[in-house]
Design a protein around this motif. Sequence first.
Motif, PDB file in Angstrom:
ATOM      1  N   CYS A 100       1.335  -0.903  -0.230  1.00  0.00           N
ATOM      2  CA  CYS A 100      -0.131   0.033  -0.213  1.00  0.00           C
ATOM      3  C   CYS A 100       0.786   1.184   0.189  1.00  0.00           C
ATOM      4  O   CYS A 100       0.660   2.500  -0.295  1.00  0.00           O
ATOM      5  CB  CYS A 100      -0.947   0.197   1.345  1.00  0.00           C
ATOM      6  SG  CYS A 100      -2.100  -1.404   1.220  1.00  0.00           S
ATOM      7  N   LEU A 101       2.471   1.280   0.748  1.00  0.00           N
ATOM      8  CA  LEU A 101       2.682   2.362   1.029  1.00  0.00           C
ATOM      9  C   LEU A 101       3.154   2.460   0.014  1.00  0.00           C
ATOM     10  O   LEU A 101       3.737   4.118  -1.014  1.00  0.00           O
ATOM     11  CB  LEU A 101       3.504   2.440   2.249  1.00  0.00           C
ATOM     12  CG  LEU A 101       3.664   1.799   3.412  1.00  0.00           C
ATOM     13  CD1 LEU A 101       4.918   2.324   4.145  1.00  0.00           C
ATOM     14  CD2 LEU A 101       3.018   3.153   3.897  1.00  0.00           C
ATOM     15  N   SER A 102       3.334   1.531  -1.293  1.00  0.00           N
ATOM     16  CA  SER A 102       4.025   2.606  -2.783  1.00  0.00           C
ATOM     17  C   SER A 102       3.355   2.605  -4.058  1.00  0.00           C
ATOM     18  O   SER A 102       3.493   2.633  -4.675  1.00  0.00           O
ATOM     19  CB  SER A 102       5.526   1.348  -3.239  1.00  0.00           C
ATOM     20  OG  SER A 102       4.298   0.195  -3.224  1.00  0.00           O
ATOM     21  N   CYS A 103       1.775   2.342  -2.747  1.00  0.00           N
ATOM     22  CA  CYS A 103       0.881   2.203  -4.380  1.00  0.00           C
ATOM     23  C   CYS A 103       0.442   3.516  -4.794  1.00  0.00           C
ATOM     24  O   CYS A 103       0.303   4.407  -3.917  1.00  0.00           O
ATOM     25  CB  CYS A 103      -0.258   1.048  -3.754  1.00  0.00           C
ATOM     26  SG  CYS A 103      -2.155   1.163  -4.851  1.00  0.00           S
ATOM     27  N   VAL A 104      -0.035   3.982  -6.393  1.00  0.00           N
ATOM     28  CA  VAL A 104      -0.583   5.014  -6.531  1.00  0.00           C
ATOM     29  C   VAL A 104      -1.435   5.373  -5.863  1.00  0.00           C
ATOM     30  O   VAL A 104      -1.741   6.887  -5.824  1.00  0.00           O
ATOM     31  CB  VAL A 104      -0.175   4.587  -8.211  1.00  0.00           C
ATOM     32  CG1 VAL A 104      -1.675   3.979  -8.219  1.00  0.00           C
ATOM     33  CG2 VAL A 104      -0.689   6.281  -8.786  1.00  0.00           C
ATOM     34  N   ARG A 105      -2.846   4.732  -4.999  1.00  0.00           N
ATOM     35  CA  ARG A 105      -3.915   4.754  -4.875  1.00  0.00           C
ATOM     36  C   ARG A 105      -4.074   5.094  -3.581  1.00  0.00           C
ATOM     37  O   ARG A 105      -4.615   5.348  -2.208  1.00  0.00           O
ATOM     38  CB  ARG A 105      -4.909   3.658  -4.969  1.00  0.00           C
ATOM     39  CG  ARG A 105      -5.466   4.130  -6.562  1.00  0.00           C
ATOM     40  CD  ARG A 105      -5.902   5.430  -6.897  1.00  0.00           C
ATOM     41  NE  ARG A 105      -7.755   5.051  -6.180  1.00  0.00           N
ATOM     42  CZ  ARG A 105      -8.719   5.192  -6.451  1.00  0.00           C
ATOM     43  NH1 ARG A 105      -8.307   4.357  -7.831  1.00  0.00           N
ATOM     44  NH2 ARG A 105      -9.709   5.178  -5.666  1.00  0.00           N
ATOM     45  N   ASP A 136       0.567  -5.440 -17.208  1.00  0.00           N
ATOM     46  CA  ASP A 136       0.469  -5.237 -18.985  1.00  0.00           C
ATOM     47  C   ASP A 136       1.111  -3.119 -18.424  1.00  0.00           C
ATOM     48  O   ASP A 136       0.137  -2.709 -17.813  1.00  0.00           O
ATOM     49  CB  ASP A 136      -0.583  -5.225 -19.619  1.00  0.00           C
ATOM     50  CG  ASP A 136      -0.523  -5.079 -20.577  1.00  0.00           C
ATOM     51  OD1 ASP A 136       0.034  -4.231 -21.507  1.00  0.00           O
ATOM     52  OD2 ASP A 136      -2.225  -5.121 -20.895  1.00  0.00           O
ATOM     53  N   ASP A 137       1.823  -3.514 -18.886  1.00  0.00           N
ATOM     54  CA  ASP A 137       1.968  -1.782 -19.390  1.00  0.00           C
ATOM     55  C   ASP A 137       2.595  -1.173 -20.648  1.00  0.00           C
ATOM     56  O   ASP A 137       2.839  -0.473 -20.823  1.00  0.00           O
ATOM     57  CB  ASP A 137       3.384  -1.078 -18.374  1.00  0.00           C
ATOM     58  CG  ASP A 137       4.546  -1.981 -19.190  1.00  0.00           C
ATOM     59  OD1 ASP A 137       4.772  -2.596 -19.823  1.00  0.00           O
ATOM     60  OD2 ASP A 137       5.397  -1.059 -18.350  1.00  0.00           O
ATOM     61  N   MET A 142      -1.591   3.950 -19.601  1.00  0.00           N
ATOM     62  CA  MET A 142      -2.151   3.596 -18.436  1.00  0.00           C
ATOM     63  C   MET A 142      -1.244   2.422 -17.957  1.00  0.00           C
ATOM     64  O   MET A 142      -0.266   1.222 -18.928  1.00  0.00           O
ATOM     65  CB  MET A 142      -3.423   3.176 -18.706  1.00  0.00           C
ATOM     66  CG  MET A 142      -4.071   1.491 -19.607  1.00  0.00           C
ATOM     67  SD  MET A 142      -5.963   1.408 -18.764  1.00  0.00           S
ATOM     68  CE  MET A 142      -5.846   1.155 -17.756  1.00  0.00           C
ATOM     69  N   VAL A 143      -1.188   1.837 -17.312  1.00  0.00           N
ATOM     70  CA  VAL A 143      -1.034   0.785 -16.369  1.00  0.00           C
ATOM     71  C   VAL A 143      -1.070  -0.711 -15.567  1.00  0.00           C
ATOM     72  O   VAL A 143      -2.702   0.094 -15.060  1.00  0.00           O
ATOM     73  CB  VAL A 143       0.420   0.692 -15.225  1.00  0.00           C
ATOM     74  CG1 VAL A 143       0.589  -1.004 -14.986  1.00  0.00           C
ATOM     75  CG2 VAL A 143       1.522   1.262 -15.720  1.00  0.00           C
ATOM     76  N   ARG A 144      -1.438  -2.065 -16.130  1.00  0.00           N
ATOM     77  CA  ARG A 144      -2.609  -2.301 -15.193  1.00  0.00           C
ATOM     78  C   ARG A 144      -2.368  -3.609 -14.834  1.00  0.00           C
ATOM     79  O   ARG A 144      -1.984  -4.761 -15.118  1.00  0.00           O
ATOM     80  CB  ARG A 144      -3.467  -3.451 -16.966  1.00  0.00           C
ATOM     81  CG  ARG A 144      -4.922  -4.440 -16.255  1.00  0.00           C
ATOM     82  CD  ARG A 144      -5.447  -4.612 -17.296  1.00  0.00           C
ATOM     83  NE  ARG A 144      -5.098  -5.357 -18.414  1.00  0.00           N
ATOM     84  CZ  ARG A 144      -5.008  -6.471 -18.688  1.00  0.00           C
ATOM     85  NH1 ARG A 144      -5.409  -7.433 -17.332  1.00  0.00           N
ATOM     86  NH2 ARG A 144      -4.252  -7.159 -19.157  1.00  0.00           N
ATOM     87  N   GLU A 209      -3.296   5.720 -14.406  1.00  0.00           N
ATOM     88  CA  GLU A 209      -2.652   6.021 -15.632  1.00  0.00           C
ATOM     89  C   GLU A 209      -1.154   6.304 -15.530  1.00  0.00           C
ATOM     90  O   GLU A 209      -0.256   6.616 -14.439  1.00  0.00           O
ATOM     91  CB  GLU A 209      -2.903   7.118 -16.267  1.00  0.00           C
ATOM     92  CG  GLU A 209      -2.844   8.592 -14.816  1.00  0.00           C
ATOM     93  CD  GLU A 209      -3.163   8.151 -13.813  1.00  0.00           C
ATOM     94  OE1 GLU A 209      -2.981   9.776 -12.839  1.00  0.00           O
ATOM     95  OE2 GLU A 209      -4.421   7.730 -13.378  1.00  0.00           O
ATOM     96  N   LYS A 210       0.164   6.579 -16.311  1.00  0.00           N
ATOM     97  CA  LYS A 210       1.434   6.135 -16.614  1.00  0.00           C
ATOM     98  C   LYS A 210       2.155   7.963 -16.238  1.00  0.00           C
ATOM     99  O   LYS A 210       1.458   8.652 -16.619  1.00  0.00           O
ATOM    100  CB  LYS A 210       2.003   5.881 -17.910  1.00  0.00           C
ATOM    101  CG  LYS A 210       1.255   4.290 -17.871  1.00  0.00           C
ATOM    102  CD  LYS A 210       2.106   4.622 -19.824  1.00  0.00           C
ATOM    103  CE  LYS A 210       2.865   2.881 -19.389  1.00  0.00           C
ATOM    104  NZ  LYS A 210       3.576   2.470 -21.312  1.00  0.00           N
ATOM    105  N   ASP A 211       2.343   7.274 -15.201  1.00  0.00           N
ATOM    106  CA  ASP A 211       3.088   8.927 -14.471  1.00  0.00           C
ATOM    107  C   ASP A 211       4.747   9.504 -15.637  1.00  0.00           C
ATOM    108  O   ASP A 211       5.253   8.412 -15.119  1.00  0.00           O
ATOM    109  CB  ASP A 211       3.384   7.886 -13.340  1.00  0.00           C
ATOM    110  CG  ASP A 211       3.907   9.643 -12.541  1.00  0.00           C
ATOM    111  OD1 ASP A 211       4.104  11.176 -12.544  1.00  0.00           O
ATOM    112  OD2 ASP A 211       3.832   9.601 -10.828  1.00  0.00           O
ATOM    113  N   ASN A 212       4.374  10.333 -15.737  1.00  0.00           N
ATOM    114  CA  ASN A 212       5.664  10.834 -16.580  1.00  0.00           C
ATOM    115  C   ASN A 212       6.034  12.232 -15.557  1.00  0.00           C
ATOM    116  O   ASN A 212       6.826  12.683 -16.260  1.00  0.00           O
ATOM    117  CB  ASN A 212       5.424  11.347 -17.839  1.00  0.00           C
ATOM    118  CG  ASN A 212       5.069  10.664 -18.848  1.00  0.00           C
ATOM    119  OD1 ASN A 212       3.404  10.828 -18.760  1.00  0.00           O
ATOM    120  ND2 ASN A 212       5.576   9.423 -18.972  1.00  0.00           N
ATOM    121  N   THR A 213       6.282  12.071 -14.191  1.00  0.00           N
ATOM    122  CA  THR A 213       6.764  13.337 -13.175  1.00  0.00           C
ATOM    123  C   THR A 213       7.907  13.339 -13.653  1.00  0.00           C
ATOM    124  O   THR A 213       8.946  14.271 -13.285  1.00  0.00           O
ATOM    125  CB  THR A 213       5.614  13.521 -11.657  1.00  0.00           C
ATOM    126  OG1 THR A 213       4.278  12.756 -12.553  1.00  0.00           O
ATOM    127  CG2 THR A 213       6.468  14.550 -10.849  1.00  0.00           C
TER     128      THR A 213
END
Length: 380
Positions: A100-105, A136-137, A142-144, A209-213
């Motif tokens: 959870c700590l590294s999850c995008v949500r 799947d990326d 997006m990433v699944r 969604e894919k993160d380009n930060t």
Amino acid sequence: MEMVNIKINGMPLSVPAGSTILEAARQHGIEIPTLCYLRDINEIGACRICVVEVVGMRNLVAACVYPVAEGMEILTNSKRVFASRKTNLELILSTHNRSCLSCVRSGNCELQKLCKDFRIYDETLYDGEKPASDYDDSAVHMVRDNSKCVLCRRCAAACAKWQDVAVIGPNGRGFNTHIGTAFNQNLSDVACVSCGQCIVVCPTGALAEKDNTKDVWRALSDPTKHVIVQTAPSIRVTLGEAFGMHIGTNVEGKMVAALRRLGFDGVYDTDFAADMTIVEEANELVERIKNGGKLPMITSVRRAGLNTASIIIRNLPKTCPPANRRSRCSARWPRLGTRRKPALIPRIFLWWALCPVPPRSSKPSGRTSLLPAIRTLMWP
């Protein structure tokens, strides 16, 4: 409208006949937790988090699908109901990727919130075998990650019923059930239109969604690059919601100031490019009509729209051949980018002449370091 009389937690209420227990409860401000429920398109009772107790019935019922009846007495927070919901959450966690700590949500996850509400202190209680999961990326947007999927089927409902695309859905049976595409192909190999609606409705981090930060920060910290940003017209009245402002608040000035403070050398509004696109598309349509060109002309300013148009074109009947149906006008984002590059080239050469050595010694010196930047700017 026909009404029926029921009781929820001892309170007498009058609700429309044919409504579900969940609808009746929410109509009167009584909260019943859900995980798989999505109004109108995904009312399937799959997660069993919304179970309630109906007096006189042996089993608990799913509030999102069970209709009310005259004289029904419902308990939404009895000891039995609370214990059942908690057990269902613990079982969901037993096959869930709990990073959870590294999850995008993290901090914005419906499953995480429910576990907190129901005081799940031991997420390993029912640990055991976990089903195989796919990552799947391949898609551009997006990433699944199926290891975080809770099989709520909200993504499949949005894809099929909102977008009429239906490229994802449940595959397999029983313990091996998983969300995927036909024949478990990559998203890049199916007719996904990149609309992102599945990401919007996903309650966990299974779809993101894919993160380009990182790429943006890398560009901003590179002194050899002149970095600009384009903002979509809608952002000025939607961005404020992320900071607790009232829906529709215009934050254009604050947004531009914040982007400049982040280090962007220029902030541009895409409205101008949108106006150019409208004019060129209109001229192209008039030209086709006057000269007997291919009709209908299909156009869109977004990737999702262009992908959908491509699918429509491929499926046109034989009497309507697809050749040259798509408009030759480009999207507004690259259109404004190509208009800005020529204006920026003199600045780059001026900077090159006045400051041949970059500020940081770790960078290759002078002209060598600027060649890639200049080449990028000159390429349309």
